[in-house]
Design a protein around this motif. Structure first.
Motif, PDB file in Angstrom:
ATOM      1  N   ALA A 178     -15.878   4.354  13.550  1.00 17.63           N
ATOM      2  CA  ALA A 178     -14.272   4.507  12.144  1.00 17.63           C
ATOM      3  C   ALA A 178     -13.159   3.669  11.847  1.00 17.63           C
ATOM      4  CB  ALA A 178     -13.235   5.144  13.374  1.00 17.63           C
ATOM      5  N   PHE A 179     -14.322   3.095  10.390  1.00 17.58           N
ATOM      6  CA  PHE A 179     -13.824   2.155   9.496  1.00 17.58           C
ATOM      7  C   PHE A 179     -13.862   3.204   8.574  1.00 17.58           C
ATOM      8  CE2 PHE A 179     -17.864  -0.168  10.059  1.00 17.58           C
ATOM      9  CZ  PHE A 179     -17.103  -1.281  10.538  1.00 17.58           C
ATOM     10  N   PRO A 180     -11.789   2.820   8.216  1.00 14.93           N
ATOM     11  CA  PRO A 180     -11.766   3.483   7.236  1.00 14.93           C
ATOM     12  C   PRO A 180     -12.618   4.101   6.281  1.00 14.93           C
ATOM     13  CG  PRO A 180      -9.985   1.481   7.365  1.00 14.93           C
ATOM     14  CD  PRO A 180     -11.321   1.491   7.786  1.00 14.93           C
ATOM     15  N   SER A 181     -11.965   5.695   5.789  1.00 15.46           N
ATOM     16  CA  SER A 181     -12.760   5.824   4.548  1.00 15.46           C
ATOM     17  C   SER A 181     -12.395   5.223   3.471  1.00 15.46           C
ATOM     18  CB  SER A 181     -12.388   7.426   4.514  1.00 15.46           C
ATOM     19  OG  SER A 181     -11.689   8.336   4.369  1.00 15.46           O
ATOM     20  N   ASP A 182     -13.467   5.631   1.997  1.00 16.41           N
ATOM     21  CA  ASP A 182     -12.937   4.909   0.370  1.00 16.41           C
ATOM     22  C   ASP A 182     -11.284   4.667   0.837  1.00 16.41           C
ATOM     23  OD1 ASP A 182     -14.754   4.155   0.263  1.00 16.41           O
ATOM     24  OD2 ASP A 182     -15.270   6.336  -1.368  1.00 16.41           O
ATOM     25  N   ARG A 183     -10.779   3.776   0.317  1.00 15.73           N
ATOM     26  CA  ARG A 183      -9.144   3.482   0.186  1.00 15.73           C
ATOM     27  C   ARG A 183      -8.516   4.552  -0.877  1.00 15.73           C
ATOM     28  NH1 ARG A 183     -10.067  -2.843  -0.652  1.00 15.73           N
ATOM     29  NH2 ARG A 183     -10.765  -3.383   1.281  1.00 15.73           N
ATOM     30  N   TRP A 184      -7.348   5.456  -0.913  1.00 12.40           N
ATOM     31  CA  TRP A 184      -7.320   5.900  -1.625  1.00 12.40           C
ATOM     32  C   TRP A 184      -5.408   4.963  -2.234  1.00 12.40           C
ATOM     33  CZ3 TRP A 184      -1.704   5.659  -3.169  1.00 12.40           C
ATOM     34  CH2 TRP A 184      -0.806   7.534  -3.990  1.00 12.40           C
ATOM     35  N   THR A 185      -6.318   4.955  -3.786  1.00  9.03           N
ATOM     36  CA  THR A 185      -5.289   4.321  -5.152  1.00  9.03           C
ATOM     37  C   THR A 185      -5.026   4.340  -6.325  1.00  9.03           C
ATOM     38  OG1 THR A 185      -7.772   3.831  -6.334  1.00  9.03           O
ATOM     39  CG2 THR A 185      -7.036   2.074  -4.101  1.00  9.03           C
ATOM     40  N   LYS A 186      -3.778   3.950  -6.077  1.00  8.26           N
ATOM     41  CA  LYS A 186      -3.540   4.580  -7.708  1.00  8.26           C
ATOM     42  C   LYS A 186      -2.844   3.462  -8.755  1.00  8.26           C
ATOM     43  CE  LYS A 186      -0.316   8.838  -9.382  1.00  8.26           C
ATOM     44  NZ  LYS A 186       0.827   9.326  -8.241  1.00  8.26           N
ATOM     45  N   ASP A 187      -2.924   3.521  -9.829  1.00  6.88           N
ATOM     46  CA  ASP A 187      -2.426   2.971 -10.401  1.00  6.88           C
ATOM     47  C   ASP A 187      -0.773   3.044 -11.104  1.00  6.88           C
ATOM     48  OD1 ASP A 187      -4.405   0.777  -9.813  1.00  6.88           O
ATOM     49  OD2 ASP A 187      -5.367   1.706 -12.131  1.00  6.88           O
ATOM     50  N   GLU A 188       0.783   2.500 -10.463  1.00  9.57           N
ATOM     51  CA  GLU A 188       1.820   2.921 -10.910  1.00  9.57           C
ATOM     52  C   GLU A 188       3.012   1.899 -12.380  1.00  9.57           C
ATOM     53  OE1 GLU A 188       3.061   6.080  -9.971  1.00  9.57           O
ATOM     54  OE2 GLU A 188       2.255   6.486  -8.294  1.00  9.57           O
ATOM     55  N   PRO A 189       2.610   2.481 -13.276  1.00 11.32           N
ATOM     56  CA  PRO A 189       3.224   1.958 -14.325  1.00 11.32           C
ATOM     57  C   PRO A 189       5.356   2.226 -14.266  1.00 11.32           C
ATOM     58  CG  PRO A 189       2.490   4.061 -14.955  1.00 11.32           C
ATOM     59  CD  PRO A 189       2.254   4.042 -13.599  1.00 11.32           C
ATOM     60  N   LYS A 226      -6.040   2.686  12.156  1.00  7.70           N
ATOM     61  CA  LYS A 226      -5.648   3.825  13.468  1.00  7.70           C
ATOM     62  C   LYS A 226      -6.028   4.919  11.746  1.00  7.70           C
ATOM     63  CE  LYS A 226      -2.731   2.703  16.870  1.00  7.70           C
ATOM     64  NZ  LYS A 226      -1.928   2.159  17.385  1.00  7.70           N
ATOM     65  N   ARG A 227      -5.650   5.005  10.635  1.00  6.48           N
ATOM     66  CA  ARG A 227      -5.085   5.871  10.079  1.00  6.48           C
ATOM     67  C   ARG A 227      -6.755   5.583   9.113  1.00  6.48           C
ATOM     68  NH1 ARG A 227      -1.741   8.453   7.806  1.00  6.48           N
ATOM     69  NH2 ARG A 227       1.205   7.991   8.226  1.00  6.48           N
ATOM     70  N   ASP A 228      -7.631   7.325   8.685  1.00  3.56           N
ATOM     71  CA  ASP A 228      -8.755   6.985   8.392  1.00  3.56           C
ATOM     72  C   ASP A 228      -8.538   6.686   6.637  1.00  3.56           C
ATOM     73  OD1 ASP A 228     -11.165   8.502   8.246  1.00  3.56           O
ATOM     74  OD2 ASP A 228     -10.305   9.704   6.626  1.00  3.56           O
ATOM     75  N   GLN A 229      -7.935   6.751   6.169  1.00  2.32           N
ATOM     76  CA  GLN A 229      -7.428   6.593   5.113  1.00  2.32           C
ATOM     77  C   GLN A 229      -6.254   5.510   4.432  1.00  2.32           C
ATOM     78  OE1 GLN A 229      -6.621   9.318   1.944  1.00  2.32           O
ATOM     79  NE2 GLN A 229      -8.591   8.868   1.728  1.00  2.32           N
ATOM     80  N   VAL A 230      -6.352   3.913   4.044  1.00  2.58           N
ATOM     81  CA  VAL A 230      -5.653   3.142   3.470  1.00  2.58           C
ATOM     82  C   VAL A 230      -4.882   3.854   1.999  1.00  2.58           C
ATOM     83  CG1 VAL A 230      -5.255   1.056   3.439  1.00  2.58           C
ATOM     84  CG2 VAL A 230      -6.071   1.469   5.513  1.00  2.58           C
ATOM     85  N   ARG A 231      -3.571   3.529   2.239  1.00  2.00           N
ATOM     86  CA  ARG A 231      -3.379   3.762   0.758  1.00  2.00           C
ATOM     87  C   ARG A 231      -2.553   2.208   0.030  1.00  2.00           C
ATOM     88  NH1 ARG A 231       0.850   9.265   0.319  1.00  2.00           N
ATOM     89  NH2 ARG A 231      -0.641  10.192   1.174  1.00  2.00           N
ATOM     90  N   VAL A 232      -3.221   2.562  -1.342  1.00  4.00           N
ATOM     91  CA  VAL A 232      -2.860   1.089  -2.168  1.00  4.00           C
ATOM     92  C   VAL A 232      -2.691   1.619  -3.088  1.00  4.00           C
ATOM     93  CG1 VAL A 232      -4.116  -0.220  -3.149  1.00  4.00           C
ATOM     94  CG2 VAL A 232      -4.851   0.007  -0.972  1.00  4.00           C
TER      95      VAL A 232
END
Length: 985
Positions: free
Chosen positions: A337-348, A600-606
Motif C-alpha cells: 500500500a504505497f500512497p497513490s499518485d500525489r495530489w499536487t497543486k501550484d498556488e500563486p 496511512k493516507r492513500d494520497q499525499v497532498r502537495v
C-alpha cells in the motif's frame, strides 16, 4: 555419574523443562526453556543441581477445548518461535514483517560467500529494511561478527533506532559529538571500533585523517554505506568545489575499505548515477573492481552485474508474486500500500504594494552592484553575483530572511579568487541535487560585501522588518489559507522553507491562527539531529494525548535539514513548499519524507507556493518544474536534475531579472534573444539524462532472483511463521476469549483488512501485566482503548497486527502458557484437546499439532555453528490410530477452518479423545518418519538458498531430535446422517 545429554534433548531442572543447546558440556548444560526465547538461556551445573531427562507430557482427556482450540494454540506457538529451522535464521526474531520484494536482496546476499551489493531501490521502498535484513542474517549465521553503518550525521540516530527497534541490533553512535566520551572508555591501545562491535559512523567525521586510519585498520567485516552516491565523484567533474572534494575523500575511504576482498559491503542509494556514467562506474568498482570496466551492452556481462545490483521502482513491487510475474496463481500475491499518485497543486500569490516596492528597490541595487563589480574584475564579479542571488532568494522567502540577509556579510566576500567565490557562494545560495551536506545550508546567506554598501542595505533591511505579518506579507496570508484548508480536510502538513529565519517567522506568525486544537512546531538547523527528532516526537506526543478529539492537528515548519533521509510518514501526510527550491530534486526529497511505505493516507497532498509577480518563481516553475514533472509522468520515476542544468536556468532567470526587472515577468523566458541556444542545450542534456535513466531501469532490471524463487521461500516462511491474516484472527479471538472488550473490526483499510480496539479491564491480571510492559502501564491501568492496526505505521500505545509486535507476542505467550498449564486461573482460549462434530469430514479424522526440534550444523566463514531450532506442523489421519490413513499437509491445515455443525455429547467426546491419546504410541513411527522427511526438506531449503556457493553448504546437516512433542490432539467426527437430512434414522 552424570548423564550426557545431546543437543535438542529435553531435561527437567529448577522446576521446569528445558531444551539442551549445542554449547553444553558434560559438566555444564546450556539450556533454553521449552518454548522460551534466547533471552531466557541459563547455565546449569549437574554436579550441584538436579537434572534429569524429561518427556513432554501428553494432553489430558479432561481438558477439552472448542473448535478453535487447535488454531489458537498453533498460532500462539508459532508467534513464540525465535529460532526457526529454515534457511533464514533471523526472520523469527526481528520486529518487522518484511514485504516479499524486500527478501530479494537477502536472497541475493545469501548466494555470495562475500556479500557485495548495490541496492538502488526507489525512495520509500525500504532500503533500510533490506539492508537490516541482510545484516541481521549475516550476524545470526556467524558470517559477520561486527557491523559499521556509514551515513550522514543527520541520519545517525534514525539508523540507530531502526536497527535497535526492528532488528535487535544495538549500535553505538560514532559522531563528532560522541567520540570524546567513547574514547575515554578505551583501554590503552584499544580502538573504539574493536570495543564496540556495532557502530553507526558519520561519513563526514570518519573521513578526517586520524579517525580514517583507525577505522581502516579496525574496520568491521560488514559495512553498510547509506546514500552511497555521495561517496563517489565523476571522473569528468569540472567543478572544483567543496562537494566534489568531499566526495573524493569519501571515495578514497570506501576504496580502501572495499579493497579487502572478504569484507561484506552494502551500498545504498536511490540515485546510483544521477546521469553521470563515470560516477556510476566508480560506484560499481566499489562493489567489485571488475564491474567498473564491464561491458554493460553485453547481456552476459549485465547478468554478471545483476548478481550484485538491484534497482526497482514502486510500480515494480506494488503488486508482487502475481500471475503477471510468471506464477501459476495469485495465492501468494502481495499488494503493498504505497500512497497513490500525489495530489499536487501550484498556488500563486501576489506581492502587496509595499513588498513590491521593496523588491523593486532590491533588484535595482542588485543591478547596480553587478554592473559595478563587472568593471572591477572576475573575482569581484563572482562575489557580487552570489551576494545578489542571496539577496533575491531571501527577499522572496520572507521579510525575516530578507532582513537577516541584508544585515549579514556575504559568505563569498572573503574569497581571494573567482573560483573560491564560487566554492563559498554556491552551497548556501543554490540548491544542489548532489550536495548532501544539508547541515548549515539553511542559514540566511549574507549580501553585504563592503562597508560602502552597508547604508543602502541597512535601509532595505529596516523596510523588510516592517513588512512582517499577514497585512503586508501576502505569502504568509496565502499559507495560512492553504493550511486551514488542509487541516479542515484532516491533514497534518509539513511546511518546508529555505531559511531558518523564515521557519522561525512562520512558527511565530501561525501560532493561534490555525485553531486552538492545532499544534505547531519548528525544526531547523539550529537543533542537533537528535534534538530535531525529539521535537518531532514531542509534537506527535502532544497531539496524541488529544487523539480522541477529531479536531486535533499537527503542523511542522521545517527547513531542508529534514528534506533527506528522515522518515516522517507516520506523523505527516501533506507537504507545502513555502519556498520554491531552485532544483526540483529538492522537492522530491522533501515529499519523499512522507510519501513512502507506511504512510496511512492513500494520497499525499502537495502544495507548491510561488510568487506570481516576483520575477523569479514563475520562471523557475515554468522551465524546471514543469519539465521535471513531465519526465516523471512519462517514466514513472523521478530523474535528478543535473546541477549544471538547474544552475543554468536559474542564472538565466537572475540575469533577465536584473536586465528587465519584474515588468518582464509575464513574458516567456525562452522568448529572450541570446538565451534560446543555451536553453536548447539544457533541454538536450536533461532529455539525455532521462533517456539514460529509462535505459538503465530496463537494462539493469532485477533479474538475478526470479519471482518463482521468491515465492517458494515466502511460502516456506509463511508455513513456518504464519502471515498477517492469521495473526489478526488470532488476536481478535484470543482477546475476546480473554474477556477483553473488543470493538467490532472495520474493513475500510487500503489493504482490505480492518483495525480494531480492545479494552483489557476484564482480562486476566497476567495478561494485563504483560501488555503493560509493552504498551505502557498507564494505558492498562486506566483501561483505555488500545488500537490494533493492520498497518506497521503505529503510534504510541498502539499495536501492529504482525507476529513480531511485542503486544502480539505477549498475548501469544499467555495463550500458550495457559494451554500448557490446566491450573491457570481465568479463561483459557486454547486447549490441547478437542472433539468437534462437523460436516467438514465424512470419516473420523484426527488432527495433531506436533513440535519438532532439529539439531543444525551450519558451516560459515568463521567455522561451523551448532544450533537447535524448532518447527510446528499439523498432521492429520483418518480412522483409528492403529490403521491410520494419513492426509497431506494442505488437507490437515484445512481442518483448522472446520466448524461444529452439531453438538457433541460430553461423554462421547471424552471417549473419543481417550482412544486417540491411547493410540499415540501407534503413531510414533510415522511421526519419526515425517520428522526425517522434514529435516531433508529443510536441508534442501538451506542448500537451495545458498545454491550459488558450494563452500557455504559443505558440511551442512539437519538432524531431527526424537521424540517429537505432541502438543495437541483434536478429533473431528462426521455429522450423523439424521442431522443432515432432518429425518429419523
Amino acid at each position: 555419574m552424570s548423564l550426557t545429554y545431546t543437543a535438542g534433548s529435553l531435561v527437567a531442572a529448577r522446576g521446569r523443562e528445558w531444551v539442551v543447546l549445542p554449547e553444553s558440556a558434560p559438566d555444564m548444560l546450556v539450556l533454553r526453556p521449552l518454548g522460551g526465547s534466547e533471552d531466557d538461556i541459563a547455565a546449569v551445573f549437574p554436579t550441584f543441581e538436579e537434572v534429569r531427562p524429561a518427556e513432554f507430557a501428553a494432553p489430558s482427556p479432561t481438558d477439552l477445548g472448542d473448535q478453535r482450540a487447535a488454531g489458537l494454540l498453533r498460532t500462539a506457538l508459532r508467534i513464540g518461535f525465535r529460532s526457526g529451522a529454515g534457511p533464514f535464521r533471523s526472520l523469527a526474531s526481528i520486529a518487522v514483517e518484511p514485504r516479499a520484494y524486500q527478501l530479494v536482496p537477502l536472497l541475493m546476499a545469501l548466494r555470495q560467500r562475500t556479500v557485495r551489493l548495490l541496492i538502488s531501490d526507489d525512495v520509500g521502498i525500504g532500503k533500510t529494511v533490506e539492508a537490516g535484513l541482510i545484516a541481521k542474517e549475516l550476524l545470526a549465521q556467524g558470517e559477520a561478527t561486527r557491523l559499521a553503518v556509514l551515513c550522514s550525521p543527520a541520519l545517525a540516530e534514525q539508523w540507530q533506532g531502526e536497527l535497535r527497534e526492528k532488528f535487535g541490533i544495538d549500535a553505538e553512535l560514532v559522531l563528532a559529538s560522541t567520540v570524546t566520551r567513547l574514547e575515554r572508555g578505551l583501554e590503552l591501545g584499544q580502538s573504539l571500533f574493536d570495543k564496540h562491535p556495532c557502530t553507526i559512523i558519520s561519513t563526514d567525521f570518519i573521513k578526517s585523517t586520524r579517525h580514517r586510519e583507525d577505522f581502516v585498520r579496525h574496520c568491521p567485516d560488514l559495512v553498510i554505506v547509506d546514500e552511497a552516491h555521495t561517496c563517489v565523484a565523476a571522473d569528468d567533474t569540472a567543478q572544483g568545489g567543496t562537494s566534489s572534494a568531499t566526495n573524493q575523500l569519501r571515495y578514497e575511504l570506501l576504496r580502501r575499505i572495499s579493497a579487502k576482498a572478504d569484507r561484506h559491503l552494502l551500498l545504498l542509494t536511490a540515485t546510483p548515477h544521477s546521469g553521470k556514467e563515470s560516477a556510476f562506474r566508480n560506484l560499481l568498482g566499489l562493489v567489485r573492481p571488475e564491474l567498473a570496466t564491464l561491458d554493460l551492452e553485453s547481456p552476459a556481462r549485465r547478468a554478471k552485474l545483476a548478481e550484485h545490483f538491484v534497482a526497482r521502482k514502486r510500480a515494480d513491487v506494488r503488486d508482487y508474486l502475481t500471475k503477471e510475474d510468471g506464477l501459476a496463481d495469485d495465492s501468494l500475491a502481495e499488494r503493498t500500500a504505497f500512497p497513490s499518485d500525489r495530489w499536487t497543486k501550484d498556488e500563486p500569490y501576489k506581492l502587496t504594494p509595499a513588498y513590491r516596492a521593496l523588491l523593486d528597490d532590491a533588484i535595482a541595487y542588485a543591478r547596480d552592484r553587478v554592473t559595478a563589480a563587472g568593471e572591477q574584475g572576475k573575482r569581484e564579479a563572482r562575489i557580487a553575483w552570489w551576494s545578489v542571488i542571496a539577496l533575491l532568494r531571501s527577499m522572496v522567502s520572507s521579510p525575516a530572511a530578507a532582513a537577516q540577509t541584508l544585515k549579514t556579510r556575504s559568505e563569498s566576500a572573503t574569497a581571494r579568487t573567482a573560483q573560491e567565490a564560487d566554492a563559498l557562494g554556491a552551497p548556501v545560495a543554490a540548491d544542489s541535487a548532489e550536495n548532501d551536506r544539508l547541515e548549515g545550508m539553511d542559514v540566511a546567506p549574507g549580501a553585504a560585501e563592503s562597508e560602502e554598501a552597508g547604508a543602502r542595505l541597512l535601509e532595505l533591511s529596516q523596510r523588510a522588518a516592517q513588512l512582517v505579518g499577514p497585512s503586508e506579507d501576502a505569502k504568509l496570508k496565502a499559507l495560512t489559507r492553504h493550511l486551514k484548508g488542509l487541516i479542515a480536510d484532516g491533514y497534518h502538513p509539513i511546511v518546508f522553507c529555505r531559511y531558518i529565519p523564515t521557519a522561525e517567522y512562520l512558527a511565530t506568525q501561525l501560532e493561534g491562527k490555525l485553531g486552538k486544537k492545532t499544534k505547531i512546531a519548528a525544526v531547523t538547523g539550529t537543533l542537533s539531529p537528535q534534538q530535531r527528532l525529539e521535537r518531532i516526537e514531542q509534537l506527535a506526543a502532544e497531539s496524541a494525548e488529544e487523539a480522541g478529539d477529531p479536531a486535533v492537528r499537527r503542523v511542522l515548519i521545517a527547513t531542508d535539514c529534514l528534506s533527506e533521509g528522515v522518515n516522517l510518514q507516520h506523523y505527516f501526510d501533506a507537504v507545502v513548499h513555502y519556498d520554491l527550491a531552485w532544483n526540483p530534486t529538492r522537492h522530491d526529497q522533501r515529499e519523499g519524507r512522507v510519501d513512502r511505505y507506511g504512510q496511512k493516507r492513500d494520497q499525499v497532498r502537495v502544495i507548491t507556493m510561488y510568487g506570481e509577480d516576483n520575477g523569479i518563481d514563475g520562471k523557475v516553475l515554468e522551465v524546471l518544474f514543469k519539465k521535471h514533472r513531465q519526465i516523471k509522468k512519462d517514466l514513472g520515476i523521478s530523474v535528478s536534475v543535473p546541477d549544471e542544468t538547474a544552475s543554468g536556468v536559474t542564472d538565466a532567470v537572475v540575469e533577465w531579472l536584473l536586465l528587465h526587472g519584474r515588468q518582464g515577468s509575464q513574458e516567456s523566458l525562452f522568448d529572450l534573444d541570446g538565451h534560446q541556444e543555451s536553453f536548447d542545450r539544457i533541454e538536450r542534456e536533461w532529455n539525455s539524462a532521462a533517456e539514460r535513466e529509462k535505459t538503465s531501469r530496463s537494462k539493469y532490471a532485477q533479474r538475478a532472483i526470479h519471482p518463482e524463487e521468491v515465492a517458494r521461500e515466502v511460502a516456506a516462511v509463511r508455513a513456518a511463521l504464519g502471515g498477517a491474516d492469521e495473526v489478526r484472527g488470532f488476536a481478535l479471538e484470543a482477546l475476546r476469549d480473554l474477556d477483553a472488550l473488543v470493538r467490532t473490526a472495520t474493513f475500510s483499510g487500503r489493504d482490505g483488512t480492518g483495525d480494531f480496539t480492545a479494552q483489557l479491564g476484564g482480562a486476566p491480571a497476567g495478561l494485563r501485566d504483560a501488555l503493560a510492559a509493552t504498551l505502557g502501564g498507564r494505558l492498562i491501568e486506566e483501561d483505555r482503548e488500545i488500537p490494533f492496526r493492520t498497518t506497521p505505521a503505529i503510534a504510541r500505545g498502539e499495536a501492529a497486527l504482525v507476529r513480531t509486535d511485542p503486544a502480539i507476542g505477549a498475548i501469544a505467550s499467555y495463550v500458550l502458557d495457559s494451554a500448557l498449564d490446566a491450573n491457570t486461573p481465568g479463561p483459557r482460549p486454547a486447549r490441547r484437546c478437542g472433539v468437534v462434530t462437523t460436516d467438514a469430514v465424512t470419516i473420523r479424522t484426527t488432527l495433531l499439532l506436533v513440535r519438532y526440534r532439529f539439531h543444525l550444523t551450519l558451516p560459515s566463514r568463521t567455522g561451523e555453528r551448532q544450533l537447535v531450532a524448532e518447527d510446528a506442523r499439523l498432521l492429520a489421519y483418518e480412522g483409528m490410530p492403529s490403521r491410520a490413513r494419513w492426509l497431506d499437509d494442505d488437507a490437515a491445515a484445512a481442518l483448522l477452518a472446520a466448524r461444529a455443525t452439531a453438538n457433541t455429547h460430553e461423554q462421547l467426546a471424552r471417549n473419543q479423545i481417550t482412544r486417540s491419546l491411547d493410540g499415540l504410541p501407534d503413531l510414533s513411527a510415522h511421526l519419526t518418519e515425517y520428522g526425517t522427511r522434514l529435516a531433508a526438506e529443510l536441508d534442501a531449503s538451506h542448500r537451495r538458498v545458498r545454491k550459488a556457493n558450494e563452500e557455504i553448504v559443505r558440511g551442512l546437516k539437519v538432524v531431527p531430535q526424537e521424540p517429537a512433542d505432541v502438543l495437541g490432539v483434536y478429533v473431528y467426527l462426521p455429522q450423523p446422517a439424521s442431522t443432515v437430512s432432518g429425518a429419523e434414522a
